[in-house]
Write an enzyme that holds these catalytic residues in place. Structure first.
Site, PDB file in Angstrom:
ATOM      1  N   TRP A 153       0.854  -1.185   0.000  1.00 26.20           N
ATOM      2  CA  TRP A 153       0.000   0.000   0.000  1.00 26.20           C
ATOM      3  C   TRP A 153       0.892   1.237   0.000  1.00 26.20           C
ATOM      4  O   TRP A 153       1.813   1.339   0.817  1.00 26.20           O
ATOM      5  CB  TRP A 153      -0.896  -0.033   1.230  1.00 26.20           C
ATOM      6  CG  TRP A 153      -1.826   1.122   1.409  1.00 26.20           C
ATOM      7  CD1 TRP A 153      -2.590   1.719   0.453  1.00 26.20           C
ATOM      8  CD2 TRP A 153      -2.099   1.814   2.642  1.00 26.20           C
ATOM      9  NE1 TRP A 153      -3.328   2.745   1.014  1.00 26.20           N
ATOM     10  CE2 TRP A 153      -3.052   2.828   2.342  1.00 26.20           C
ATOM     11  CE3 TRP A 153      -1.646   1.681   3.949  1.00 26.20           C
ATOM     12  CZ2 TRP A 153      -3.542   3.692   3.318  1.00 26.20           C
ATOM     13  CZ3 TRP A 153      -2.131   2.528   4.919  1.00 26.20           C
ATOM     14  CH2 TRP A 153      -3.073   3.529   4.599  1.00 26.20           C
ATOM     15  N   ASP A 234      -0.575  -5.603   9.207  1.00 28.99           N
ATOM     16  CA  ASP A 234      -1.561  -4.566   8.922  1.00 28.99           C
ATOM     17  C   ASP A 234      -2.834  -5.253   8.440  1.00 28.99           C
ATOM     18  O   ASP A 234      -2.947  -5.674   7.291  1.00 28.99           O
ATOM     19  CB  ASP A 234      -1.042  -3.592   7.860  1.00 28.99           C
ATOM     20  CG  ASP A 234      -2.002  -2.428   7.620  1.00 28.99           C
ATOM     21  OD1 ASP A 234      -3.032  -2.348   8.328  1.00 28.99           O
ATOM     22  OD2 ASP A 234      -1.733  -1.595   6.739  1.00 28.99           O
ATOM     23  N   LYS A 270     -13.248  -0.622   6.352  1.00 31.84           N
ATOM     24  CA  LYS A 270     -13.729  -1.358   5.190  1.00 31.84           C
ATOM     25  C   LYS A 270     -14.747  -2.430   5.589  1.00 31.84           C
ATOM     26  O   LYS A 270     -15.816  -2.526   4.987  1.00 31.84           O
ATOM     27  CB  LYS A 270     -12.556  -2.010   4.451  1.00 31.84           C
ATOM     28  CG  LYS A 270     -11.318  -1.121   4.298  1.00 31.84           C
ATOM     29  CD  LYS A 270     -11.599   0.130   3.515  1.00 31.84           C
ATOM     30  CE  LYS A 270     -10.425   1.084   3.520  1.00 31.84           C
ATOM     31  NZ  LYS A 270      -9.176   0.547   3.014  1.00 31.84           N
TER      32      LYS A 270
END
Length: 423
Positions: A153, A234, A270
């Protein structure tokens, strides 16, 4: 009269002088580079074409392309109505959020929860949790590096850079197979200096959608133990890889079983559709409860200087959903439905491209998992999609599968076929 005019002129000169000096303070500041993901959305919003498609957004959309408010969130809002403004609830709610979050990743019956062998604090979503850990790493291992996968990311680079932690990389994605470059990954882990920090994606890797198998995770964990590396996970998309929260936490639990001390950033942006609420958690596993108290105090010390404490509404909402058996069950069903829709879009997109007699192999669309498909499209092909078809994605070819709908699927497949058929 002359004296008044003199005073006025003096004041005016001082104002002009002060203004000139003030203007000079920030003359050296230029514009920051555009965020590669945010800029996709900006370009999409400025496009007036009725056919435009946004495949850059990393948040869930329904089959009409709209953001979704989950029913468990609506019911949770009703349940907490009127309580979030009580200052007295914030400490207990924060503690409950952390405990319920830790159970999600390590298991509800994990001994470390019962024994208090973890230091956890609520954070401003996953980004905030990563930033807190980066700062913690810098303070207590000031000479250390962070190893990031290639690719990862894009904001990971910004986060550790701003914490002044030097970055190293390890190989992960194989562009030819569009899958995991496992041998290279293991070589890079082996060749890293002992006691290195690694950032790992436990499921639904961003941006590739490529995850190791369970057996590969076991090999990775074993090598980490040999090298005494520190794994920092993560966890941004728990539930989106398989539709099952426990299955998506399997990688972390393998490391837990192998005796690693682990760091983990969690986000509910999310998987609960709460992007704007910025609810997350940072947890660090510890050798014992005494160490956990010390580490938690240091994490709280860092947050105090950064932002003091997060807003209470989001953490109250999430902790309510996680603590209420009915709401949690409803959330798990809704999360499964979101994951299933994304999987259906993967299957449909692959099938549509194959029906167009594409000369390319599109197996990777369904082999990859989670929110994103690393399409293999080149920057030039992505640029053609933008200019000729008004289809927007990041220049590395990352497709947010949440942006693919029944309505735009055929148009998307034909556009991809058009830009790749001569490649």
């Amino acid at each position: 009269m002359m004296m008044i005019k003199s005073i006025h002129n003096t004041a005016r000169r001082r104002f002009v002088s002060t203004s000139a000096a003030a203007i000079g303070w920030w003359d050296h500041v230029g514009r920051a580079p555009k965020d590669p993901i945010m800029s996709v959305t900006e370009a999409f919003l400025s496009d007036t074409s009725p056919n435009k498609i946004n495949l850059g957004v990393g948040a869930y959309r329904d089959d009409d392309g709209r953001p979704v408010v989950l029913q468990c969130v609506r019911d949770g809002e009703t349940k907490i109505a009127g309580t979030e403004f009580l200052e007295s609830v914030s400490a207990s709610v924060s503690s409950n959020l952390v405990e319920e979050s830790v159970k999600l990743i390590y298991g509800k019956d994990a001994d470390l929860v019962k024994e208090g062998r973890f230091a956890g604090v609520q954070a401003l979503s996953g980004t905030g949790a990563c930033r807190l850990f980066a700062e913690f790493q810098k303070r207590f291992y000031p000479q250390s590096n962070i190893y990031l996968s290639v690719p990862t990311w894009s904001n990971h680079h910004n986060i550790w850079r701003d914490a002044q932690v030097p970055q190293r990389t390890f190989r992960y994605y194989h562009p030819d197979s569009k899958g995991l470059h496992f041998a290279a990954l293991m070589d890079d882990i082996k060749n890293a200096p002992d006691r290195s920090f690694f950032l790992l994606h436990p499921c639904a890797h961003n941006p590739t959608g490529v995850d190791p198998t369970e057996e590969q995770w076991r090999e990775i964990s074993n090598l980490f133990r040999v090298k005494n590396h520190f794994p920092f996970f993560d966890m941004a998309y728990q539930g989106f890889a398989s539709g099952d929260l426990d299955k998506d936490a399997k990688a972390i639990r393998i490391f837990l079983e192998d005796g690693h001390l682990i760091g983990c950033a969690q986000s509910f942006a999310k998987n609960m559709g709460l992007y704007g609420h910025r609810v997350g958690c940072l947890s660090v596993l510890c050798a014992d409860a005494k160490q956990a108290v010390a580490i938690k105090s240091q994490l709280q010390h860092i947050t105090r200087a950064m932002y003091s404490s997060p807003p209470v509404h989001g953490i109250l909402l999430v902790s309510t959903i996680l603590s209420d058996p009915h709401l949690k069950e409803l959330w798990e069903k809704e999360l499964k439905a979101m994951a299933n829709r994304i999987h259906r879009m993967r299957c449909s997109l692959r099938e549509s491209l194959e029906k167009l007699d594409s000369h390319l192999n599109w197996d990777h669309i369904t082999n990859q998992v989670g929110m994103f498909c690393f399409s293999g499209l080149s920057p030039d092909q992505v640029n053609r999609l933008v200019k000729e078809f008004h289809i927007y994605m990041t220049c590395d070819g990352r497709i947010s599968m949440a942006g693919v709908t029944t309505r735009n699927l055929s148009y998307l497949a034909n556009a991809i076929h058009e830009v790749t058929k001569s490649g």
